[in-house]
Each structure stands twice: as structure tokens, then as C-alpha cells.
Motif scaffolding. Structure first.
Motif, PDB file in Angstrom:
ATOM      1  N   SER A  91       0.859  -1.082  -0.040  1.00 27.73           N
ATOM      2  CA  SER A  91       0.099  -0.017   0.014  1.00 27.73           C
ATOM      3  C   SER A  91       0.724   1.207  -0.113  1.00 27.73           C
ATOM      4  O   SER A  91       1.884   1.225   0.654  1.00 27.73           O
ATOM      5  N   MET A  92       0.268   2.398  -0.743  1.00 24.79           N
ATOM      6  CA  MET A  92       0.983   3.502  -0.534  1.00 24.79           C
ATOM      7  C   MET A  92       0.707   4.397   0.770  1.00 24.79           C
ATOM      8  O   MET A  92       1.123   5.508   0.748  1.00 24.79           O
ATOM      9  N   TYR A  93       0.060   3.828   1.572  1.00 19.61           N
ATOM     10  CA  TYR A  93      -0.330   4.268   2.862  1.00 19.61           C
ATOM     11  C   TYR A  93       0.710   3.890   3.738  1.00 19.61           C
ATOM     12  O   TYR A  93       0.311   3.090   4.787  1.00 19.61           O
ATOM     13  N   SER A 160      -3.075   1.767  -4.412  1.00 16.95           N
ATOM     14  CA  SER A 160      -3.235   3.027  -4.357  1.00 16.95           C
ATOM     15  C   SER A 160      -4.545   3.532  -3.960  1.00 16.95           C
ATOM     16  O   SER A 160      -5.003   4.485  -3.973  1.00 16.95           O
ATOM     17  N   PHE A 215       8.610   4.601   1.907  1.00 15.79           N
ATOM     18  CA  PHE A 215       7.746   5.333   1.104  1.00 15.79           C
ATOM     19  C   PHE A 215       7.647   6.958   1.713  1.00 15.79           C
ATOM     20  O   PHE A 215       7.189   7.010   2.716  1.00 15.79           O
ATOM     21  N   TYR A 216       8.069   7.868   0.943  1.00 14.69           N
ATOM     22  CA  TYR A 216       8.003   9.050   1.139  1.00 14.69           C
ATOM     23  C   TYR A 216       6.662   9.767   0.776  1.00 14.69           C
ATOM     24  O   TYR A 216       5.979   9.455  -0.146  1.00 14.69           O
ATOM     25  N   ARG A 217       5.732  10.181   1.909  1.00 14.70           N
ATOM     26  CA  ARG A 217       4.733  11.046   1.477  1.00 14.70           C
ATOM     27  C   ARG A 217       4.450  11.929   2.430  1.00 14.70           C
ATOM     28  O   ARG A 217       5.013  12.294   3.719  1.00 14.70           O
ATOM     29  N   VAL A 218       3.797  13.033   2.333  1.00 15.18           N
ATOM     30  CA  VAL A 218       3.443  14.267   2.898  1.00 15.18           C
ATOM     31  C   VAL A 218       2.657  13.916   4.298  1.00 15.18           C
ATOM     32  O   VAL A 218       1.851  12.680   4.104  1.00 15.18           O
ATOM     33  N   ALA A 222       7.953  13.788   3.914  1.00 12.03           N
ATOM     34  CA  ALA A 222       7.853  14.257   2.550  1.00 12.03           C
ATOM     35  C   ALA A 222       9.117  14.009   1.770  1.00 12.03           C
ATOM     36  O   ALA A 222       9.937  14.367   2.335  1.00 12.03           O
ATOM     37  N   PHE A 223       8.863  13.934   0.521  1.00 10.78           N
ATOM     38  CA  PHE A 223       9.944  13.656  -0.511  1.00 10.78           C
ATOM     39  C   PHE A 223      10.755  15.048  -0.390  1.00 10.78           C
ATOM     40  O   PHE A 223      12.019  14.995  -0.315  1.00 10.78           O
ATOM     41  N   ARG A 224      10.142  16.104  -0.439  1.00  9.22           N
ATOM     42  CA  ARG A 224      10.685  17.446  -0.609  1.00  9.22           C
ATOM     43  C   ARG A 224      11.639  17.666   0.687  1.00  9.22           C
ATOM     44  O   ARG A 224      12.749  18.622   0.702  1.00  9.22           O
TER      45      ARG A 224
ATOM     46  N   GLU B 408      -0.727  12.538  -2.823  1.00  6.26           N
ATOM     47  CA  GLU B 408      -0.733  12.086  -1.369  1.00  6.26           C
ATOM     48  C   GLU B 408      -1.649  13.111  -0.683  1.00  6.26           C
ATOM     49  O   GLU B 408      -2.242  12.602   0.469  1.00  6.26           O
ATOM     50  N   ALA B 459      10.710   9.052  -5.227  1.00  2.54           N
ATOM     51  CA  ALA B 459       9.780   9.357  -4.217  1.00  2.54           C
ATOM     52  C   ALA B 459       8.933   8.419  -3.838  1.00  2.54           C
ATOM     53  O   ALA B 459       8.628   8.114  -2.520  1.00  2.54           O
TER      54      ALA B 459
END
Lengths: 248, 573
Positions: A91-93, A160, A215-218, A222-224, B408, B459
């Protein structure tokens, strides 16, 4: 054969977890029996012999070959096992692993593997007994949260999709579900019912998943916010682009 | 029609599309979700929740009964588990208020989509000047505006398949071929003024003055014919039939209109000059390994595709809108029909393409990234920043992070684009097209595409299916190469370009990037003024100005400009 740890840039927990997956420095969190793994994979009935595609190498009278002398066959190869697969959806979560890191884990730390990396799934093919070892390793360690990842040979959508209200990743074929406080699986990778309910253990809490994810996510990492990873990625892109631009 | 103009409006429309899709009941899917929540109810209602699926199931059962052979049955999806274990949700055609079922965006179910391809495949451009020279110098004929008008009358009789010159000929019925015609266009205003207006694509009327001047200067005094053969002919044969059919009717029309001998050797000279020497096909032949004739989608360059779409004639000040309409036209043709049909066969490719032109997601990304680039570098239409690694890296990174974070922040958008291939295409398309718009340079845009793919993979730890590793991981090393078989100007690349030929979800995006370059420069056309002008014609069946609206009409079964229908010659129901 000894492998050196693999390196990956970044100063965040996500980057650190990625390095752990790549170097197989992962924590074992649960026990799942060999027979249960075999049942969930669905390639053969638990307790039966491994079907083979050729006789054991020792009986085949192989030709003289320097490569054969250098490379020790994996146990599955030596026995003549079929090549079979284990396929995951993550999962992307904030599932702990992601397709590339499952593939990297298999390819860096094991021999005789053929990983395939997509967006919703990662498949690793190998001789059957070798593949089972990799599958068991990934099932039992922090690479997997049974609520946020699933063994799925087909109908892999879910990575997703929004989570179910109970926090479990959606599975169209309902191969596994939350019962009490544990995830149980009663179908194999392609959704065929099996003769048991395999207890996969407790799903990770959201805090634990956030801590262990690659997994990077806000809302988590966060990836940034991982400038080093972004800068290295940009650098690789720039070097490749400049190399390719050779007007001569 | 909707014209978002800026990022704020695009964002609002994106949110609206998500609320339509996930916040309102569609059929009986019992959906009323918060579009930013990370969890959802999975009711597993199956196909019963969706009226279109029920219609399909009913008709499938009727077909099974009528022919005594199994037909469509949704319960055969997978061992008695039908589609619809999640909510079956609708799609908003981006840039419009049209909402439809996903099934209605498969080209088989959508007459407008079919007509888009029909109208491209059945079209070619043919020069008149060489033929006129041959008539005058080799055959001693006088060519005047009056003779040209008469020739065009004859040609518009003959081109659909009517007999000319010879006795004992059969003819096509005009009711079957009413979409076929020929018009002319020229940069020579004095000649244009003397031609019968019914035959003329008047560049001054079809383009805004600045664009008209640019196109006329590019065409010069030359005169060209825009030929559209009958859809039914093109469908029965192949794209190569277009120029063959044109050539036969053009040759015979010259013989008739100019009272020529049908057998003398000089006619061979005319045949060559009139039929072949000035011919521009929409697309090139493909090599033997993908053997197709000309005017098949595999040979269609991104530049020609960009010029076929006409949005730039009306929305010059909104390069994002132009790019997005082109994105829809190209994604449908290259992904759904070319790769999905010709090269692969099947159903799934539709979902790659629709991600690019539904629910305003690409729109939101592109307007935001373009505004960033314009604000940062002081750009505008025709006011570009010089392309450099620094500019590409900056806008490309900003756009990619924006696009990824959209998924996201909006779990419903992530669920809509359920596959990484869709997401990778959308995010790369938007960030790369924004670079092209800011720099006016297509190769700079394509370079940003690869940067976006790299960043996306790192990412999310995933990208697309295997193919994205293939072309998107190696693309940076050849994007600036101009060596033979490795590189070209982006405009001259196409569906059969070595690094681009294999994978769905790319070619429509590349066309969007190429479009961004010319619209960012404020130019009237991308690659070929003849192609741009040929399609600047309201008589075309498909609406190349408002592509997405036209697709929407097709989805709603309201598209009424179909051609090539056989109803006239088959038993009426």
C-alpha cells in the motif's frame, strides 16, 4: 558469497529504512511456518515434493565449463526445481516496503533471482525452494505489514486505493482480512481457497508503519524534505543528460 | 467551453471533478466520501451499482440467448466475483462538465473517438503548383482561377467515388460518402480572392491575424489541396488508401477539367506532379517489422499531431488549454487505438489514456507548473526563458513534487490513477510541458520528462510497469542526441521513434510537451503549416478545437457528426 551493504542517500527515516532493506538488515517481527508459506504461495501442496523441470545437476553430466566451476548453484537449481514466483502488493499508505525495495532486497541479497518491479506489485521469480526462502524472509520481517501488504499473484489493485475503514489495504479477492486483532489469510496468491487460515499476525499501528516505511509522503516524511535524495537524483539525471549530448 | 486560464481555477475544477466522482452517488454505488480521507467503505456491490454495467449485462444475456453461444456476462470476470468490489465511479471529461462511465471512453463505445482517427487517416494534402506547371509547360493548357474553380467542382464530384470521363463506370452512392470533399488554401491573397469561396480554407478567417500572417508567410504563394476521402473507404482499406484514392480521382479530374487526352505520354508527367510530387501524408510508412502503410498512427509524428489539433486558433493566450486538448487527442489515438489496438489488442490501454484527459488532474498539475515557471522566469506567450539544465531542473522538479503531492493530499486522485503508469505519465506530462511552455523548446521539455520519472521513482519507490524502466530510465541519455536513429527534434519524433515505440502512456504525453513548445512561443503551428491549415476547417466531422468535449459527446451518445455509417444500405430496424 559475501555481499557488502548497499548505500542510498538521505538523512530521513525513510532513507535509513531503504538502506536497511537493501542490506537485509531487517528486524524479524513474526513467525509463519514453512507449510503456511507454501500454502499461501499456492504453487504446490504443503508437504509434497518440489516438482522439478530437470534432474539434479549432479546427475546431468554437465559439460566442462569454467562458468559452472565458478558459480555454485543455488539449492533450488542444484535440485532442478521449477522457477516459480512470489508477488507482493504494498500500500502507498506507508506500507513498510515498496516495489523497488522488495526487488532490491531480493536482487542484492539473494542469488538466482529475477525480480520484476511495477507500481502496484513486485514479483520475484526463482527456483521454487530458493523463492520460498526469500518469500518467508519478507513475510516474517519488518519489510511486511500484513495489513498494508499482501501476497497477490493477480488482481493486485489496492496499493493506491484508500484503506478500508479497518485500516487494511483493499483486496478485490478478499484473500486476507482482519479477524480480531490479527490478519488471517485463507486464499493463495491467485485467490484460490486454501485448507487453512494462516495467521499473519497483527497489522502495524499507523505510528509503527510511519516509522518503518520506505515510502515518502506528505504527513509523514515528505520527499521534498529529503534534500540529499533529491539532489542525488537530479545529479544522476544531469550527468546522464550531458553524457548523451555529444554533438560530434 | 471551459477555459481554466490559471492554476486557481484549475485546482477548483480538479476538486469539483473529485467531488463528482467520489462525493456523489453514481448509479447506486452509495458513495458520499470526503475526497481527502484516507479510508473508504468497500461495499462490494458488484455491477448492480452501475446502470451501464447492467445495460451491458442485459444485452450480453440477450446475445447469448439469440445466438446460442456465450457472450458478455460480468460474473465471468473472475470465478463469480464481478467488477465493482469497490465503487464504480464516473469520469469528468477534463475541461468540461461532461460526466460519463469509464466504459464509454473505450473507442469501440465512443463514436467521436473513432471519428477523430477516421478524419486523420482519410486526410492528405496535395500541392497544385507542380500540376499547374505541367499543364502549362508540358501540355500547353491555360490555368486561370476560372479553370481552377471548374477543376475543383469536378474534383468534388469525383473524389467521393463518382465516375468521370469514362462510360461503363459504377459509382459510390453520395449518401454513403457525404463526408468526402476537397478544399484548397494558399498564402497568395490575390489568387484566394478569385477562387470560389466554397472551395477555400480562408486562412484569414480561420486564424487570428498574427497566426494567419505567420502561416501565409510559411506557405508563400503556393497552393495546396486539403483532401478528405470517404470514411467508409478508409475504414474498409487502410491509411495507405487515402493517397491512392486521392491520386486516382485527382488524375481523372485533371483529365476531365482540362480536356486532356487520356492516353498520351505527357499525362504520365501530370500524374506524377499532380498525384505524388506534392503529396503530404499525415504519417509516414513504417518499416517492415511494424509494416503499415502511410497514414497509420504509428508513423504520425508528434509535430503533425500537434498541428492537427486546432485549439491554438481560438485559445492562443492559454497554452495549457491547447496542450491539454492535444494531450487528449494524442493519448486517445496513440494509446487507445495505436498501441491498444494495432499493436496490442484489448481493453486496458484505455485506462492509461483516460488518466491524461479526465478529472482535471493533468490540468491542475500543468497550470500550476506553468504558473510557477512563468512567475519565476518572467515568461509569457512568446516571451521564453532560454533552455538550460538549471531551468529544466528547477521547473521539472517543482512540477514533479507538486504532482506527486497532489496524489498524497488527495487519496481519491491516487485511487483514480490506480496505477503508477498513469501517475508517471500525468506528472511527467505536466512538468515537462510546463518546461516546454516556459522555454519554447520541445527537447528541453522532454528532458524534464526524464527528470520527472527519476524523481517519481525515488519518491514513491515505484514507477510504472516494466516498460517505464525501459524507456524512462534510459531516456535522459538520448534526449539531446541528434545522431541518426538516436535523436531528433521532439517535433519530428513519433510513435515509431526508437525509444518511444514500445510503451503505452507516453506518446500522448510527448505530444503534449511538443505542443507546449510552440504554444509557449505563441506560434501559429508546431511543425507543418500545411497540416495546421488543412484541419482549420469547420466541415471536418470531428471537432479538433474542443477535443475533450467531443469525446464527452461520444460518451453520452450525443455525437452526431459520424461518417462512414452503413445504415443507408442495410435493412432498417
Amino acid at each position: 558469497m559475501a555481499y557488502t551493504p548497499q548505500y542510498y542517500p538521505g538523512s530521513t527515516s525513510v532513507a535509513e529504512n531503504r538502506r536497511k532493506h537493501m542490506s537485509n538488515n531487517v528486524e524479524k517481527l513474526r513467525e509463519v511456518s514453512d507449510e503456511d508459506v507454501t500454502a499461501m504461495l499456492g504453487h504446490r501442496a504443503p508437504g509434497t515434493d518440489y516438482p522439478s523441470t530437470h534432474p539434479p545437476l549432479a546427475e546431468m553430466g554437465e559439460p566442462d565449463c569454467p562458468v559452472r566451476e565458478i558459480v555454485t548453484p543455488t539449492p533450488g537449481t542444484a535440485a532442478g526445481d521449477r522457477v516459480r514466483y512470489v508477488q507482493w502488493a504494498d500500500s502507498m499508505y506507508n506500507a513498510p516496503s515498496t516495489p523497488y525495495w522488495r526487488s532490491y532486497h531480493a536482487a542484492i541479497n539473494h542469488r538466482g533471482v529475477d525480480p520484476g518491479t511495477l507500481s502496484g506489485r513486485a514479483v520475484v521469480e526463482a527456483r521454487e525452494r530458493d523463492m520460498e526462502l526469500i518469500a518467508k524472509e519478507q513475510i516474517e520481517t519488518e519489510m511486511t505489514c500484513p495489513g498494508l501488504a499482501g501476497l497477490r499473484g493477480c488482481t493486485v489493485h489496492g496499493h493506491s486505493c484508500r484503506l478500508q475503514e479497518d485500516g487494511v489495504m483493499f483486496d478485490m479477492l478478499d484473500r486476507r482480512r482482519l479477524e480480531g486483532d490479527s490478519i488471517v489469510q485463507d486464499k493463495d496468491q491467485v485467490g484460490v481457497p486454501i485448507d487453512r487460515k494462516v495467521n499473519m499476525g497483527k497489522p502495524m499501528s499507523s505510528d509503527e508503519a510511519n516509522k518503518r516505511t520506505t515510502f515518502y509522503r506528505v504527513g509523514n516524511v515528505a520527499f521534498r524534505d529529503d534534500a540529499e535524495v533529491i539532489e542525488w537524483t537530479q545529479r544522476i539525471w544531469e550527468l546522464r543528460s550531458v553524457y548523451g549530448y555529444q554533438p560530434k | 467551453m471551459a477555459n481554466f486560464q490559471n492554476e486557481a481555477t484549475a485546482k477548483k475544477e480538479f476538486v469539483k471533478a473529485m467531488e463528482v466522482k467520489y462525493g456523489k452517488e453514481w448509479g447506486s454505488n452509495q458513495q458520499n466520501d470526503d475526497i481527502q480521507a484516507t479510508t473508504a467503505k468497500y461495499l462490494r456491490l458488484g455491477t448492480a451499482q452501475n446502470p451501464r454495467k447492467m445495460e451491458m449485462a442485459k444485452i450480453g444475456a440477450e446475445i447469448t440467448k439469440k445466438r446460442g453461444l456465450q457472450a458478455y456476462d460480468p460474473m465471468l470476470h473472475l470465478a463469480g466475483i464481478p467488477l465493482g468490489q469497490r465503487q464504480l465511479t464516473p469520469y469528468t471529461l477534463s475541461g468540461t462538465d461532461i460526466v460519463c462511465d469509464g466504459d464509454d471512453l473505450h473507442y469501440v463505445n465512443n463514436a467521436a473517438m473513432q471519428q477523430e482517427w477516421d478524419d486523420i487517416r482519410r486526410t492528405c494534402v496535395v500541392g497544385l503548383d507542380l500540376a499547374h506547371e505541367t499543364l502549362e509547360k508540358r501540355l500547353g493548357k491555360e490555368v486561370t482561377p476560372e479553370t481552377i474553380n471548374y477543376y475543383l467542382e469536378v474534383l468534388n464530384h469525383a473524389m467521393p467515388g463518382a465516375a468521370i470521363v469514362q462510360e461503363h463506370m459504377v459509382e459510390t452512392h453520395p449518401a454513403m460518402v457525404d463526408d468526402c470533399y476537397v478544399k484548397v488554401f494558399t498564402g497568395d491573397d490575390s489568387l484566394k480572392d478569385e477562387l470560389d469561396p466554397q472551395f477555400v480554407i480562408d486562412i484569414d478567417k480561420m486564424f487570428i491575424p498574427e497566426q494567419a500572417a505567420q502561416i501565409k508567410a510559411s506557405i508563400g504563394k503556393s497552393t495546396f489541396q486539403a483532401v478528405h476521402i470517404p470514411t467508409v473507404v478508409s475504414r474498409t482499406a487502410d491509411g495507405g488508401q487515402t493517397s491512392r484514392w486521392m491520386a486516382m480521382q485527382v488524375g481523372m479530374s485533371f483529365i476531365s477539367a482540362y480536356h486532356m487526352c487520356a492516353g498520351e505520354a505527357a499525362v504520365a508527367d501530370l500524374a506524377f506532379t499532380a498525384k505524388h510530387a506534392g503529396l503530404v501524408e499525415m504519417s509516414e510508412m513504417l518499416p517492415a517489422r511494424r509494416a503499415r502503410g502511410p497514414n497509420e498512427p504509428g508513423g504520425l509524428s508528434f509535430g503533425h499531431m500537434a498541428d492537427i489539433v486546432q485549439t491554438s486558433r481560438k485559445f492562443r493566450d492559454d497554452p495549457c488549454k491547447i496542450a491539454l486538448e492535444t494531450c487528449a487527442a494524442a493519448s486517445m489515438l496513440y494509446d487507445q487505438i495505436w498501441l491498444g489496438g494495432y499493436m496490442s489488442g484489448g481493453v486496458g490501454f484505455t485506462m492509461y489514456a483516460t488518466a491524461a484527459y479526465t478529472n482535471n488532474i493533468t490540468d491542475d498539475d500543468l497550470y500550476a507548473s506553468t504558473e510557477y515557471g512563468w512567475d519565476k522566469y518572467g515568461c509569457g506567450i512568446g516571451k521564453n526563458v532560454a533552455p538550460s539544465i538549471d531551468v529544466i531542473r528547477d521547473i521539472g522538479t517543482w512540477g514533479t513534487l507538486y504532482g506527486l503531492e497532489l496524489y498524497e493530499n488527495y487519496p481519491t486522485a491516487l485511487e483514480d490513477h490506480f496505477g503508477g503508469s498513469q501517475r508517471a505519465t500525468v506528472v511527467s506530462t505536466a512538468s515537462a510541458a510546463a518546461v516546454a511552455i516556459a522555454t519554447g523548446n520541445s527537447n528541453a521539455g522532454l528532458s524534464a520528462w526524464y527528470l520527472s520519472m527519476y524523481l517519481h521513482k525515488e519518491a514513491h519507490g515505484r514507477l510504472g510497469f516494466f516498460g517505464y524502466d525501459l524507456q524512462d530510465q534510459c531516456g535522459a541519455t538520448n534526449v539531446f542526441s541528434y545522431q541518426s536513429d538516436e535523436g531528433l527534434l521532439g517535433e519530428l519524433r513519433g510513435a515509431n521513434y526508437p525509444n518511444y515505440a514500445m510503451n503505452v502512456g507516453h506518446q500522448g504525453g510527448y505530444t503534449t510537451v511538443i505542443t507546449g513548445a510552440y504554444t509557449g512561443r505563441g506560434d501559429a503551428f508546431s511543425t507543418n503549416p500545411l497540416v495546421k491549415t488543412c484541419f482549420a476547417d469547420d466541415l471536418m466531422n470531428f471537432d479538433f478545437m474542443e477535443v475533450r468535449e467531443c469525446f464527452g459527446k461520444g460518451a453520452l451518445r450525443e455525437f452526431d457528426r459520424c461518417a462512414g455509417e452503413r445504415a443507408f444500405v442495410i435493412p432498417a430496424k
